[in-house]
Design a protein around this motif. Structure first.
Motif, PDB file in Angstrom:
ATOM      1  N   GLY A  33     -33.182  -5.564   2.484  1.00  0.00           N
ATOM      2  CA  GLY A  33     -33.268  -4.522   3.516  1.00  0.00           C
ATOM      3  C   GLY A  33     -32.239  -4.744   4.601  1.00  0.00           C
ATOM      4  O   GLY A  33     -31.541  -3.820   5.024  1.00  0.00           O
ATOM      5  N   LYS A  34     -32.101  -6.022   5.038  1.00  0.00           N
ATOM      6  CA  LYS A  34     -31.146  -6.343   6.104  1.00  0.00           C
ATOM      7  C   LYS A  34     -29.715  -6.076   5.654  1.00  0.00           C
ATOM      8  O   LYS A  34     -28.894  -5.563   6.399  1.00  0.00           O
ATOM      9  N   PHE A  38     -27.026  -3.526   7.155  1.00  0.00           N
ATOM     10  CA  PHE A  38     -25.711  -3.971   7.604  1.00  0.00           C
ATOM     11  C   PHE A  38     -24.607  -3.113   6.998  1.00  0.00           C
ATOM     12  O   PHE A  38     -23.701  -2.665   7.699  1.00  0.00           O
ATOM     13  N   VAL A  39     -24.705  -2.862   5.691  1.00  0.00           N
ATOM     14  CA  VAL A  39     -23.679  -2.053   5.017  1.00  0.00           C
ATOM     15  C   VAL A  39     -23.641  -0.651   5.622  1.00  0.00           C
ATOM     16  O   VAL A  39     -22.568  -0.109   5.909  1.00  0.00           O
ATOM     17  N   SER A  40     -24.829  -0.107   5.897  1.00  0.00           N
ATOM     18  CA  SER A  40     -24.860   1.238   6.448  1.00  0.00           C
ATOM     19  C   SER A  40     -24.292   1.258   7.879  1.00  0.00           C
ATOM     20  O   SER A  40     -23.485   2.118   8.232  1.00  0.00           O
ATOM     21  N   ASP A  41     -24.665   0.264   8.720  1.00  0.00           N
ATOM     22  CA  ASP A  41     -24.114   0.198  10.082  1.00  0.00           C
ATOM     23  C   ASP A  41     -22.602  -0.022  10.051  1.00  0.00           C
ATOM     24  O   ASP A  41     -21.849   0.582  10.806  1.00  0.00           O
ATOM     25  N   ALA A  42     -22.170  -0.932   9.143  1.00  0.00           N
ATOM     26  CA  ALA A  42     -20.743  -1.255   9.073  1.00  0.00           C
ATOM     27  C   ALA A  42     -19.937  -0.025   8.661  1.00  0.00           C
ATOM     28  O   ALA A  42     -18.880   0.260   9.248  1.00  0.00           O
ATOM     29  N   ILE A 196     -29.648  -8.060  22.034  1.00  0.00           N
ATOM     30  CA  ILE A 196     -28.206  -8.326  22.119  1.00  0.00           C
ATOM     31  C   ILE A 196     -27.647  -9.199  21.002  1.00  0.00           C
ATOM     32  O   ILE A 196     -26.455  -9.204  20.778  1.00  0.00           O
ATOM     33  N   PHE A 197     -28.536  -9.926  20.282  1.00  0.00           N
ATOM     34  CA  PHE A 197     -28.021 -10.712  19.151  1.00  0.00           C
ATOM     35  C   PHE A 197     -28.014  -9.894  17.856  1.00  0.00           C
ATOM     36  O   PHE A 197     -27.586 -10.381  16.816  1.00  0.00           O
ATOM     37  N   ASP A 198     -28.506  -8.643  17.909  1.00  0.00           N
ATOM     38  CA  ASP A 198     -28.494  -7.796  16.711  1.00  0.00           C
ATOM     39  C   ASP A 198     -27.063  -7.342  16.413  1.00  0.00           C
ATOM     40  O   ASP A 198     -26.288  -7.068  17.334  1.00  0.00           O
ATOM     41  N   GLY A 217     -19.954  -9.828  18.351  1.00  0.00           N
ATOM     42  CA  GLY A 217     -19.660 -11.151  18.932  1.00  0.00           C
ATOM     43  C   GLY A 217     -20.870 -12.066  18.984  1.00  0.00           C
ATOM     44  O   GLY A 217     -20.850 -13.183  18.447  1.00  0.00           O
ATOM     45  N   LEU A 218     -21.949 -11.583  19.614  1.00  0.00           N
ATOM     46  CA  LEU A 218     -23.112 -12.462  19.794  1.00  0.00           C
ATOM     47  C   LEU A 218     -23.811 -12.784  18.479  1.00  0.00           C
ATOM     48  O   LEU A 218     -24.378 -13.861  18.328  1.00  0.00           O
ATOM     49  N   SER A 219     -23.766 -11.850  17.495  1.00  0.00           N
ATOM     50  CA  SER A 219     -24.405 -12.206  16.218  1.00  0.00           C
ATOM     51  C   SER A 219     -23.593 -13.276  15.499  1.00  0.00           C
ATOM     52  O   SER A 219     -24.171 -14.148  14.834  1.00  0.00           O
ATOM     53  N   ILE A 220     -22.257 -13.228  15.650  1.00  0.00           N
ATOM     54  CA  ILE A 220     -21.430 -14.282  15.043  1.00  0.00           C
ATOM     55  C   ILE A 220     -21.743 -15.619  15.726  1.00  0.00           C
ATOM     56  O   ILE A 220     -21.941 -16.641  15.077  1.00  0.00           O
ATOM     57  N   CYS A 221     -21.821 -15.569  17.068  1.00  0.00           N
ATOM     58  CA  CYS A 221     -22.088 -16.783  17.838  1.00  0.00           C
ATOM     59  C   CYS A 221     -23.425 -17.408  17.413  1.00  0.00           C
ATOM     60  O   CYS A 221     -23.510 -18.611  17.134  1.00  0.00           O
TER      61      CYS A 221
END
Ligand code: ADP
Length: 251
Positions: A33-34, A38-42, A196-198, A217-221
């Motif tokens: 699901g995640k 992600f693919v859809s958001d990207a 904010i980490f999403d 940025g924050l999700s990578i961090c």
């Protein structure tokens, strides 16, 4: 009695196995699901700059001979949007690559890593970035490049979302090292703070687009910190400022 006991034991074990199996399926489904999200958001995030590029290219093709002044505006926009797509793709690849097996682990002084990030950010922003440290070295066993990438994101954000000094502190705990990045800027509302980490989450999408922000940025961090077995926390007050704290296991 012995036979009944064995049968009961087998049944219990079977139930445990079934539970374990169901949990595993739930986790797999959640992950799928995640990934789909992600693919859809990207795709959505990439489609926006692509549409802008296409519109300007068509406009230039049709109108540039009659309206040569369009050339400047058009090429500037196309260049800005291609840069945006490049950043997005690089960040998505970075998210895909941050796995345990891709870590290049060495032992190094975390103070030096922080100093080097501060140096490169000072070259971009003319801003005071303080470094508070009581002892040195503070050794950490980590991927130096990735740790610097995570720190870069936090300090870069602190500079982007505030116009006062930024304070970084590095301390040694009992079995951990703590790195704090604190700013005295606009702060973040509690509803936004929860997200904010999403991936792709930005408090102000329009403004973030202008500053080149992608919301990754924050999700990578967070991902970098977590593959190192660490945690990241944030505290923020609207119009007072924000503090991020990274905790990593020490050497
Ligand atoms: P972006 O590329 O938009 O900066 P991030 O994932 O790094 O994406 O951050 C997500 C959002 O969190 C930002 O768009 C911004 O709204 C908010 N944010 C991050 N750091 C700070 C900060 N230090 N102060 C205020 N807001 C911040």
């Amino acid at each position: 009695w012995e036979r009944i006991d064995i049968q009961r034991k087998n049944k219990d074990e079977l139930n445990d196995l079934q539970d374990e199996y169901n949990k595993m399926i739930d986790r797999i489904e959640e992950n799928i699901g995640k990934q789909q999200q992600f693919v859809s958001d990207a795709s959505h995030e990439l489609r926006t700059p692509l549409s802008v590029i296409k519109s300007y290219a068509e406009l230039l093709k049709r109108r540039v001979e009659k309206k040569p002044e369009l050339l400047h505006e058009g090429t500037d926009t196309i260049l800005r949007e291609t840069d945006r797509m490049k950043t997005l793709i690089e960040q998505m690849l970075s998210l895909a690559k941050n796995e345990h097996e891709n870590l290049n682990l060495t032992s190094f002084d975390a103070v030096g890593a922080l100093q080097s990030v501060i140096q490169s950010i000072t070259a971009v922003y003319s801003r005071e970035i303080q470094l508070h440290v009581k002892e040195r070295p503070i050794m950490v066993f980590a991927d130096n490049e990735k740790l610097q990438q995570a720190l870069y994101i936090l300090i870069d954000n602190a500079c982007k979302y505030s116009d006062r000094e930024v304070v970084t502190t590095i301390t040694k705990g009992k079995n951990t090292i703590l790195i704090s990045v604190k700013d005295f800027g606009e702060g973040i509302d509690s509803e936004d703070l929860a997200h904010i980490f999403d991936r792709f989450y930005r408090v102000d999408k329009a403004r973030s687009r202008k500053t080149g922000g992608t919301g990754l940025g924050l999700s990578i961090c967070k991902q970098i910190v977590e593959v190192h077995g660490g945690t990241i926390t944030v505290e923020s007050k609207k119009n007072e400022g924000t503090e991020f704290v990274i905790t990593l296991p020490n050497e």
